[in-house]
Structure formats: structure tokens, C-alpha cells
Design a protein around this motif. Structure first.
Motif, short mmCIF file in Angstrom:
data_model
loop_
_atom_site.label_atom_id
_atom_site.label_comp_id
_atom_site.label_asym_id
_atom_site.label_seq_id
_atom_site.Cartn_x
_atom_site.Cartn_y
_atom_site.Cartn_z
N MET A 8 12.61 -21.24 121.96
CA MET A 8 11.40 -20.29 120.99
C MET A 8 10.95 -19.87 122.27
O MET A 8 10.06 -19.16 122.19
N ALA A 9 9.48 -21.22 122.85
CA ALA A 9 8.80 -20.24 123.73
C ALA A 9 9.31 -20.15 124.69
O ALA A 9 8.41 -19.06 124.88
N LEU A 10 9.87 -20.24 124.92
CA LEU A 10 10.76 -19.14 126.57
C LEU A 10 11.30 -18.03 126.19
O LEU A 10 10.80 -16.33 126.99
N LEU A 11 10.87 -17.25 124.97
CA LEU A 11 11.67 -16.16 124.15
C LEU A 11 9.80 -15.17 123.79
O LEU A 11 10.38 -13.76 124.48
N ILE A 12 9.38 -15.95 123.56
CA ILE A 12 8.52 -15.35 123.25
C ILE A 12 7.57 -15.20 124.50
O ILE A 12 7.14 -13.99 125.09
N GLU A 13 7.66 -15.95 125.73
CA GLU A 13 6.70 -15.75 126.93
C GLU A 13 7.80 -14.72 128.01
O GLU A 13 6.77 -13.83 128.49
N SER A 14 9.20 -14.73 127.11
CA SER A 14 9.64 -13.32 128.18
C SER A 14 9.55 -12.61 127.35
O SER A 14 9.21 -11.70 128.35
N PHE A 15 9.17 -12.24 126.29
CA PHE A 15 9.08 -11.05 125.42
C PHE A 15 7.92 -10.82 126.26
O PHE A 15 7.28 -9.48 127.06
N SER A 16 6.83 -11.35 126.09
CA SER A 16 5.53 -11.06 126.60
C SER A 16 5.36 -10.40 127.74
O SER A 16 4.44 -9.70 128.57
N LYS A 17 5.87 -11.41 128.55
CA LYS A 17 6.49 -10.61 130.06
C LYS A 17 6.60 -9.61 130.42
O LYS A 17 5.53 -8.73 131.25
N TYR A 18 7.05 -8.93 129.51
CA TYR A 18 7.46 -7.66 129.70
C TYR A 18 6.87 -6.59 128.82
O TYR A 18 6.48 -5.25 129.42
N ALA A 19 6.57 -6.40 128.18
CA ALA A 19 5.31 -5.84 126.59
C ALA A 19 3.51 -5.86 127.36
O ALA A 19 3.58 -6.52 127.78
N GLY A 20 3.44 -5.17 127.48
CA GLY A 20 2.44 -4.23 127.21
C GLY A 20 1.99 -3.72 128.32
O GLY A 20 1.30 -3.79 129.31
N LYS A 21 2.88 -3.61 129.60
CA LYS A 21 2.70 -3.28 130.74
C LYS A 21 2.47 -1.69 131.03
O LYS A 21 1.97 -1.45 131.68
N GLU A 22 3.19 -0.45 129.14
CA GLU A 22 2.25 0.31 129.53
C GLU A 22 2.11 1.11 128.08
O GLU A 22 2.00 2.01 127.85
N GLY A 23 1.27 0.13 127.60
CA GLY A 23 0.24 0.17 126.46
C GLY A 23 0.41 -1.20 125.75
O GLY A 23 -0.38 -1.93 126.01
#
Length: 95
Positions: A8-23
Motif C-alpha cells: 500500500m505504501a509503495l502504491l502511494i509513493e509511486s503515484f506521488s512520484k509522478y503526480a503533480g509534475k504538471e500541476g
């Protein structure tokens, strides 16, 4: 942490790694999703370089049609891919 908690922590971390680079850091744009697919799921989704395939994936994931993929939509994709992998490995083991 248990293995499931680590996943679960890895899924959250992976999503956060890419989200927000463009906003918005709570959603993935199409470009962010493409980068995530290429870097994190390239072996499973070999067509992540195909613009039409990425467009179809993005459209199918964007359930609320807000032109972004939120965490829930992302987790639904991961869940579906996990089920498909489980079925594949289960069928392979029977052979």
C-alpha cells in the motif's frame, strides 16, 4: 509493517512520484500517466510508447471524466492488472 502495508505504501509513493509534475499533486495528467506506465509498468504494458494506446488507457481510467487520473482511478488500474496477473500465473501453474 506487514507485506500488504508495504505494498500500500509503495502504491502511494509511486503515484506521488509522478503526480503533480504538471500541476495538481493529487492527480495524474496524461503525460504523467504515460511516464508512470513506461517506468513502472513497462514490462506489463509494452505499448506505453504508443500514443493511441496511452490515450485509450487514460480515457478508460478517467472514470469521472475530469481529464486527470486520481489515486482511486489509479488503484483501480493496479487492482485490475493484479487480478489479471494472478489469473495468468494460476493458469500457468495448472499446465
Amino acid at each position: 509493517m506487514s507485506d500488504v502495508q508495504k505494498a500500500m505504501a509503495l502504491l502511494i509513493e509511486s503515484f506521488s512520484k509522478y503526480a503533480g509534475k504538471e500541476g495538481d499533486n493529487l492527480t495524474l495528467s496524461k503525460a504523467e500517466l504515460k511516464e508512470l506506465l513506461q517506468n513502472e509498468l513497462g514490462d506489463l504494458l509494452g505499448k506505453a510508447n504508443d500514443k493511441a494506446a496511452v490515450d485509450r488507457i487514460f480515457t478508460s481510467l478517467d472514470a469521472n471524466q475530469d481529464n486527470s487520473v486520481d489515486f482511486k482511478e489509479f488503484v483501480n488500474m493496479v487492482s485490475c492488472l493484479t487480478v489479471m496477473c494472478h489469473q495468468y500465473f494460476h493458469q500457468s501453474a495448472k499446465k
